[in-house]
Write an enzyme that holds these catalytic residues in place. Sequence first.
Site, PDB file in Angstrom:
ATOM      1  N   SER A 186     -22.094 -32.198  51.894  1.00  0.00           N
ATOM      2  CA  SER A 186     -22.937 -33.120  52.659  1.00  0.00           C
ATOM      3  C   SER A 186     -22.936 -34.458  51.930  1.00  0.00           C
ATOM      4  CB  SER A 186     -24.369 -32.575  52.754  1.00  0.00           C
ATOM      5  OG  SER A 186     -24.967 -32.618  51.468  1.00  0.00           O
ATOM      6  N   ASP A 236     -19.353 -32.696  55.371  1.00  0.00           N
ATOM      7  CA  ASP A 236     -20.260 -32.058  56.326  1.00  0.00           C
ATOM      8  C   ASP A 236     -21.222 -33.113  56.900  1.00  0.00           C
ATOM      9  OD1 ASP A 236     -21.460 -29.900  57.649  1.00  0.00           O
ATOM     10  OD2 ASP A 236     -22.859 -29.512  55.998  1.00  0.00           O
ATOM     11  N   HIS A 237     -21.344 -33.182  58.203  1.00  0.00           N
ATOM     12  CA  HIS A 237     -22.254 -34.142  58.866  1.00  0.00           C
ATOM     13  C   HIS A 237     -22.063 -35.566  58.361  1.00  0.00           C
ATOM     14  CE1 HIS A 237     -24.399 -31.214  61.231  1.00  0.00           C
ATOM     15  NE2 HIS A 237     -24.383 -30.428  60.172  1.00  0.00           N
ATOM     16  N   ASP A 246     -20.374 -36.775  62.406  1.00  0.00           N
ATOM     17  CA  ASP A 246     -21.494 -36.341  63.239  1.00  0.00           C
ATOM     18  C   ASP A 246     -22.068 -37.543  63.989  1.00  0.00           C
ATOM     19  OD1 ASP A 246     -23.781 -35.440  64.403  1.00  0.00           O
ATOM     20  OD2 ASP A 246     -24.669 -34.595  62.583  1.00  0.00           O
ATOM     21  N   HIS A 302     -30.405 -25.586  61.131  1.00  0.00           N
ATOM     22  CA  HIS A 302     -30.159 -25.580  59.681  1.00  0.00           C
ATOM     23  C   HIS A 302     -31.378 -25.001  58.959  1.00  0.00           C
ATOM     24  CE1 HIS A 302     -27.216 -29.104  60.323  1.00  0.00           C
ATOM     25  NE2 HIS A 302     -26.506 -28.078  59.914  1.00  0.00           N
ATOM     26  N   GLY A 303     -31.134 -24.323  57.878  1.00  0.00           N
ATOM     27  CA  GLY A 303     -32.247 -23.771  57.096  1.00  0.00           C
ATOM     28  C   GLY A 303     -32.695 -22.438  57.673  1.00  0.00           C
ATOM     29  N   GLY A 362     -25.515 -21.206  59.720  1.00  0.00           N
ATOM     30  CA  GLY A 362     -25.139 -19.795  59.612  1.00  0.00           C
ATOM     31  C   GLY A 362     -26.145 -18.914  58.877  1.00  0.00           C
ATOM     32  N   THR A 363     -27.058 -19.520  58.126  1.00  0.00           N
ATOM     33  CA  THR A 363     -28.054 -18.736  57.372  1.00  0.00           C
ATOM     34  C   THR A 363     -29.054 -18.067  58.310  1.00  0.00           C
ATOM     35  OG1 THR A 363     -27.917 -20.202  55.475  1.00  0.00           O
ATOM     36  CG2 THR A 363     -29.960 -18.925  55.705  1.00  0.00           C
ATOM     37  N   GLU A 420     -19.180 -33.653  66.648  1.00  0.00           N
ATOM     38  CA  GLU A 420     -20.360 -32.892  67.089  1.00  0.00           C
ATOM     39  C   GLU A 420     -20.957 -33.446  68.377  1.00  0.00           C
ATOM     40  OE1 GLU A 420     -23.245 -31.746  64.137  1.00  0.00           O
ATOM     41  OE2 GLU A 420     -24.873 -31.866  65.582  1.00  0.00           O
TER      42      GLU A 420
HETATM   43  P1  13P Z   1     -27.559 -23.380  56.803  1.00  0.00           P
HETATM   44  O1  13P Z   1     -28.127 -24.213  55.710  1.00  0.00           O
HETATM   45  O2  13P Z   1     -28.605 -23.009  57.804  1.00  0.00           O
HETATM   46  O3  13P Z   1     -26.786 -22.226  56.304  1.00  0.00           O
HETATM   47  O4  13P Z   1     -26.554 -24.323  57.615  1.00  0.00           O
HETATM   48  C1  13P Z   1     -25.397 -24.812  56.998  1.00  0.00           C
HETATM   49  C2  13P Z   1     -24.716 -25.819  57.846  1.00  0.00           C
HETATM   50  O5  13P Z   1     -24.700 -25.746  59.045  1.00  0.00           O
HETATM   51  C3  13P Z   1     -23.995 -26.901  57.165  1.00  0.00           C
HETATM   52  O6  13P Z   1     -23.587 -27.884  58.048  1.00  0.00           O
END
Ligand code: 13P
Length: 287
Positions: free
Chosen positions: A49, A84-85, A105, A177-178, A209-210, A135
């Site tokens: 990021s 990322d983003h 993004d 996210h999170g 994905g978390t 995105e």
């Molecule tokens: P998480 O932090 O929810 O796993 O998401 C990661 C993500 O999408 C990174 O762009």
Amino acid sequence: MLVNATNMLLKARDGHYAVGQFNINNLEWTKSILLTAQELNSPVILGVSEGAGKYMTGFKTVAAMVKAMDESLGITVPVALHLDHGTYEGAKACVAAGFTSIMFDGSHYDIEENVAKTTELVALAHDHGLSIEAEVGSIGGEEDGVIGMGEVADPAQCAMISSLGIDFLAAGIGNIHGKYPANWKGLDFDALDKIHAATNNIPLVLHGGTGIPDDMIKKAISLGVSKINVNTECQLSFADATRKYIEAGKDVQGKGYDPRKLLAPGAEAIKATVREKIALFGSANKA
Ligand code: 13P
């Protein structure tokens, strides 16, 4: 082996599995992820990021560290170093710094501006041999200061952005996210189905994905998701293992305060999380 992410994701799409993007924060994170991908003979994407890039003193430092570590550890599986983003400026900086893949993004811009900026960055990325993700429909929650409302992407806008020559597309389908809140409604598979049908089989990316249940991950892969991003889960595993080490008083026994000892349980915990995700996503032995 540092490569862009295009071929690994086309292979994943055709083979009906997904490649994990695991976000990195420092040397320990990077080493744990690279070693686990190699151990499982899996392709992997290292996500960075803009905030994490800054923390590591800049994209140049990150690119130099990842390249050198990939070589020193003798990593032979395909590894992509991916922004990322990214902002428009961040994406350009990563091309110059030697990343092999970028995400732009533009989801917070109106669609015309997202199209214009994505078009320009596709040409720049491809001129330098990088892959590019774009995105549509923001991902919910907050990641490193990037806040999204969690919109479900419009399939017509997805079709528009995916026709610009991007290599893979992140489309919001209710993912966050999170950590997911207890009242989360789950992924919107109807929307995913429509987006997949409208985007000419482009590899799709699932952010957040978390904490997504395994059956939803498998269903998303069956509907065209070829890349899944995981960040928070490695942070939680690392923090949990580190807390246990300190709470057990191990940092004050002998030389337990040595950073190589203090950070070892966290690094092992990241490996365990990455191992679990690679098995779930089905990318082991696909290098
Ligand atoms: P998480 O932090 O929810 O796993 O998401 C990661 C993500 O999408 C990174 O762009």
